[in-house]
Design a protein around this motif. Sequence first.
Motif, PDB file in Angstrom:
ATOM      1  N   GLY A  21       0.630  -1.386  -0.056  1.00  0.00           N
ATOM      2  CA  GLY A  21       0.195   0.041   0.213  1.00  0.00           C
ATOM      3  C   GLY A  21       0.451   1.418  -0.307  1.00  0.00           C
ATOM      4  O   GLY A  21       0.422   2.254  -0.659  1.00  0.00           O
ATOM      5  N   GLU A  22       1.799   1.505   1.018  1.00  0.00           N
ATOM      6  CA  GLU A  22       2.340   1.887   0.585  1.00  0.00           C
ATOM      7  C   GLU A  22       3.551   1.756   1.464  1.00  0.00           C
ATOM      8  O   GLU A  22       3.544   0.440   2.499  1.00  0.00           O
ATOM      9  N   ALA A  23       4.686   2.204   0.727  1.00  0.00           N
ATOM     10  CA  ALA A  23       6.651   1.515   1.745  1.00  0.00           C
ATOM     11  C   ALA A  23       7.928   2.367   1.524  1.00  0.00           C
ATOM     12  O   ALA A  23       6.994   3.296   0.294  1.00  0.00           O
ATOM     13  N   THR A  24       8.500   2.399   2.176  1.00  0.00           N
ATOM     14  CA  THR A  24       9.698   2.999   1.211  1.00  0.00           C
ATOM     15  C   THR A  24      11.031   2.070   0.894  1.00  0.00           C
ATOM     16  O   THR A  24      10.153   0.960   0.751  1.00  0.00           O
ATOM     17  N   PRO A  25      11.542   3.031   0.655  1.00  0.00           N
ATOM     18  CA  PRO A  25      12.752   1.568   0.405  1.00  0.00           C
ATOM     19  C   PRO A  25      13.223   1.093   1.025  1.00  0.00           C
ATOM     20  O   PRO A  25      13.121  -0.305   1.044  1.00  0.00           O
ATOM     21  N   TYR A  26      13.246   0.849   2.720  1.00  0.00           N
ATOM     22  CA  TYR A  26      13.481   0.203   3.290  1.00  0.00           C
ATOM     23  C   TYR A  26      12.671  -1.033   3.347  1.00  0.00           C
ATOM     24  O   TYR A  26      12.800  -2.059   3.582  1.00  0.00           O
ATOM     25  N   ASP A  27      11.518  -0.576   3.617  1.00  0.00           N
ATOM     26  CA  ASP A  27      10.436  -1.621   3.783  1.00  0.00           C
ATOM     27  C   ASP A  27      10.629  -2.626   2.677  1.00  0.00           C
ATOM     28  O   ASP A  27      11.456  -4.026   2.922  1.00  0.00           O
ATOM     29  N   LYS A  29      13.332  -3.340   0.855  1.00  0.00           N
ATOM     30  CA  LYS A  29      14.643  -3.630   1.177  1.00  0.00           C
ATOM     31  C   LYS A  29      14.423  -4.185   2.077  1.00  0.00           C
ATOM     32  O   LYS A  29      15.351  -6.003   1.613  1.00  0.00           O
ATOM     33  N   ARG A  30      13.766  -4.808   2.443  1.00  0.00           N
ATOM     34  CA  ARG A  30      13.973  -5.916   3.856  1.00  0.00           C
ATOM     35  C   ARG A  30      13.073  -7.386   3.390  1.00  0.00           C
ATOM     36  O   ARG A  30      13.225  -8.382   3.404  1.00  0.00           O
ATOM     37  N   GLN A  46      19.726   0.677  -5.228  1.00  0.00           N
ATOM     38  CA  GLN A  46      19.245   0.904  -6.624  1.00  0.00           C
ATOM     39  C   GLN A  46      17.819   0.910  -6.247  1.00  0.00           C
ATOM     40  O   GLN A  46      16.521   1.024  -6.701  1.00  0.00           O
ATOM     41  N   LEU A  47      17.147   0.004  -4.586  1.00  0.00           N
ATOM     42  CA  LEU A  47      16.011   0.620  -4.215  1.00  0.00           C
ATOM     43  C   LEU A  47      15.643   2.036  -3.602  1.00  0.00           C
ATOM     44  O   LEU A  47      14.673   2.389  -2.624  1.00  0.00           O
ATOM     45  N   TYR A  48      16.515   2.690  -3.325  1.00  0.00           N
ATOM     46  CA  TYR A  48      16.293   3.848  -3.729  1.00  0.00           C
ATOM     47  C   TYR A  48      16.488   4.811  -5.341  1.00  0.00           C
ATOM     48  O   TYR A  48      15.483   5.764  -5.226  1.00  0.00           O
ATOM     49  N   ALA A  49      16.900   4.401  -5.310  1.00  0.00           N
ATOM     50  CA  ALA A  49      17.018   4.571  -6.722  1.00  0.00           C
ATOM     51  C   ALA A  49      15.911   4.376  -8.094  1.00  0.00           C
ATOM     52  O   ALA A  49      15.412   5.063  -8.109  1.00  0.00           O
TER      53      ALA A  49
END
Lengths: 169, 169
Positions: A21-27, A29-30, A46-49
Amino acid sequence: MDELRLTPTSWIVLGFVSLLGEATPYDIKRLVAQSVGQFWSFPHSQLYAEPERLAVAGYLDESREEGGRRRKRYTLTERGRDALERWRGEPTTALPEIRDLATLQLFFGGDPRALARVQLATAREHLAELESLIEPAGALDDPGPALALEYGLSVARASADFWEKLAGD
Amino acid sequence: MDELRLTPTSWIVLGFVSLLGEATPYDIKRLVAQSVGQFWSFPHSQLYAEPERLAVAGYLDESREEGGRRRKRYTLTERGRDALERWRGEPTTALPEIRDLATLQLFFGGDPRALARVQLATAREHLAELESLIEPAGALDDPGPALALEYGLSVARASADFWEKLAGD
DNA sequence: ACCGTCATGTAATCGGTTACATGATTCT
DNA sequence: AGAATCATGTAACCGATTACATGACGGT
């Protein structure tokens, strides 16, 4: 808002944002680490880019937390949802690719026994890790992850079996 | 003559140049198509760019034909031979990576039956092609290629089996 | 002589990787 | 309170992919 070629990485990001639904790059990543990352690795950068790219092209909405860590949080746009839906509906005919240094060494004259020993060891560890993921995957609503894991497991087993046979001469 | 990070592509190029003694990019391209390219594809342009890189860094010698097609021909330098030799001697612990769109679709909710049907078809064609390579590979002096092919085959079989089971529900 | 395909390459772009860097938490 | 680790990101570089393009060769 440009057109954009969507890569496998894009689908991973879109897919997880859709799931969460909503996610941060770190979510992401895990989650990647416990799933796709098991047979397909890429650096966290890459999960930030990638969400950035997708946001610029209109597939994701980006918002930034004000306080604390000032994380970037992403949600799907209509466009993103559509793209993902269309992709899901068109089964790919693409073959899996095996990118494996060990096979290359085997091919080009590396010592089979030595390779087998080393590879068998790591392959077994990896198998154990994959097996530890079965239960949690089975507990999900969605059957997809468990199926994908099964797939990864059967390939990993084939790989381990091969090296085992080779090690035993 | 700079230092250079050697990638899998580098090993493929160095490996084939070593096998052939002297090789043009096109020579390598053909060999790749019947071997590594079966489980690991990349565009031919890389087989022109990579020898260039390796030549600049001193791993290959480059010479150009004068007449006709004016091909570039490459041979190993001492440095290239050394690097290859050292690489061969150090069995990698790196795990194989499976880059597979179909698994991603499965993971993210693609219809298992539909995917299985499509994938099973292509997987079988691929298997047939791999099997047609067994004899020629077995006829070589060097056992490496045949072993690598066996590896590829066992993985491809595991993959096909999986989709078959899935297709049958 | 012409046409199609095979052979051979170059240029530009972009995704992916490596490397660096700092701010939050958690633990002792 | 200090150290260690986790979390979060940016910047730069480079390998890989895409696209374009032309020259040889074999067949009709």
